[in-house]
Scaffold this active site. Structure first.
Site, PDB file in Angstrom:
ATOM      1  N   ASP A   8       0.870  -1.173   0.000  1.00 42.80           N
ATOM      2  CA  ASP A   8       0.000   0.000   0.000  1.00 42.80           C
ATOM      3  C   ASP A   8       0.914   1.232   0.000  1.00 42.80           C
ATOM      4  OD1 ASP A   8      -2.317   1.698   0.581  1.00 42.80           O
ATOM      5  OD2 ASP A   8      -1.418   1.858   2.577  1.00 42.80           O
ATOM      6  N   ASP A  10      -0.169   5.198   0.847  1.00 45.55           N
ATOM      7  CA  ASP A  10      -0.400   6.221   1.872  1.00 45.55           C
ATOM      8  C   ASP A  10      -0.439   5.604   3.259  1.00 45.55           C
ATOM      9  OD1 ASP A  10      -0.841   8.695   0.263  1.00 45.55           O
ATOM     10  OD2 ASP A  10      -2.318   7.386  -0.673  1.00 45.55           O
TER      11      ASP A  10
HETATM   12  C1  XBP Z   1      -5.154   6.310   0.596  1.00 40.07           C
HETATM   13  C2  XBP Z   1      -6.314   7.056   0.146  1.00 40.07           C
HETATM   14  C3  XBP Z   1      -6.160   8.181  -0.788  1.00 40.07           C
HETATM   15  C4  XBP Z   1      -5.415   9.387  -0.227  1.00 40.07           C
HETATM   16  C5  XBP Z   1      -5.629  10.575  -1.111  1.00 40.07           C
HETATM   17  O1  XBP Z   1      -4.859   5.316  -0.333  1.00 40.07           O
HETATM   18  O2  XBP Z   1      -7.415   6.736   0.536  1.00 40.07           O
HETATM   19  O3  XBP Z   1      -7.427   8.575  -1.143  1.00 40.07           O
HETATM   20  O4  XBP Z   1      -5.902   9.735   1.050  1.00 40.07           O
HETATM   21  O5  XBP Z   1      -5.259  10.297  -2.412  1.00 40.07           O
HETATM   22  P1  XBP Z   1      -3.954   4.004   0.019  1.00 40.07           P
HETATM   23  P2  XBP Z   1      -6.162  10.729  -3.669  1.00 40.07           P
HETATM   24  O6  XBP Z   1      -3.916   3.830   1.522  1.00 40.07           O
HETATM   25  O7  XBP Z   1      -4.676   2.885  -0.678  1.00 40.07           O
HETATM   26  O8  XBP Z   1      -2.589   4.260  -0.581  1.00 40.07           O
HETATM   27  O9  XBP Z   1      -6.643  12.110  -3.388  1.00 40.07           O
HETATM   28  O10 XBP Z   1      -5.249  10.643  -4.849  1.00 40.07           O
HETATM   29  O11 XBP Z   1      -7.302   9.742  -3.724  1.00 40.07           O
END
Ligand code: XBP
Length: 260
Positions: A8, A10
């Protein structure tokens, strides 16, 4: 046999949310003349909605924040969310480029170790592809070159986490069955997505969870001289003071798969 790691982004590769995406969302709101502010507590709740555009829409529909002029009409909200999200992503990319979002402890080490051992690696994230690209370029530099065999991001799949779609597509692109892979996640939604795709999953997070179903929960992966804070280790794969390295992941994968 463990043949691939699926990461993953973020919160797992880097602490992007609170000091990255959240700050960029607030800047985008201010630039659009909207008197909204997502403080840390509110943002943590909003994180239950995966995807930045989806998160803005959810906020509009549930919090009913103040809106000027034509944006008061709910028929315009999709467009408003799209515009704000585009601006947020440009601002997020700038924060990343300023070096404000470093990788989490142990990430660079484990990425390099897995590469050296010939494991395949992939990304499965709900964030936009350009955000992944910006983060990898700035945090890893030349090391990012050819590191991931597959990057599944944003709208490449019909349903975002907690649906398993991103993981299923990553598996397809890796050309491997779930049994040969291990996922690294940081949220209950991400854990649910990886588990629904049939993956043994490690959670790296300092947040409260719940993380039931994870094969290992650590505060971070750890580095030499900086042990991984163990929160739950049901298969007893980490020695006291140890870190999450490839040997530990191989032990974990064997033990967790053995349990079926
Ligand atoms: C995390 C998310 C993302 C980010 C914002 O994704 O939910 O939406 O918060 O990014 P993961 P965007 O944990 O799957 O990496 O604004 O590009 O959606």
């Amino acid at each position: 046999m463990l043949r691939a790691l699926i990461w993953d982004v973020d919160g797992t590769l880097a602490e992007t949310e609170i000091q990255g995406h959240r700050v960029a969302f607030n800047e985008a709101f201010a630039a659009a003349g909207l008197p909204w502010c997502w403080d840390e507590a509110l943002y943590r709740r909003l994180l239950q909605v995966a995807g930045g555009r989806e998160r803005i829409l959810h906020y509009l529909r549930t919090a009913r924040p103040p809106l000027p002029g034509r944006w008061r009409d709910p028929a315009t909200w999709e467009e408003l969310a799209r515009r704000l999200h585009r601006d947020k992503n440009a601002r997020y990319a700038r924060l990343v480029a300023e070096g404000r979002i470093p990788l989490r402890p142990g990430v660079r080490r484990l990425l390099a170790e897995a590469r050296a051992a010939g494991l395949r690696q992939a990304v499965a994230t709900t964030t936009s592809p350009e955000n992944v690209e910006a983060l990898l370029r700035h945090a890893l530099g030349a090391e990012a070159e050819g590191l991931f065999k597959a990057v599944v991001a944003g709208d490449m799949v019909p349903a975002k986490k907690p649906a398993p779609d991103a993981y299923l597509l990553a598996l397809e692109r890796l050309g491997l069955p779930a049994e040969a892979c291990l996922a690294l996640e940081d949220t209950p939604q991400g854990l649910a997505a990886a588990r629904a795709a049939g993956l043994v999953t490690v959670v790296t997070s300092e947040e409260p969870g719940p993380f039931s179903g994870a094969a290992l929960v650590v505060g971070h992966l750890g580095d030499p001289g900086r042990p991984a804070p163990v929160r739950d280790d049901p298969y007893r794969v980490l020695a006291a003071g140890g870190m999450v390295d490839l040997a530990a992941l191989r032990r974990l994968h064997r033990a967790a798969r053995g349990r079926g």
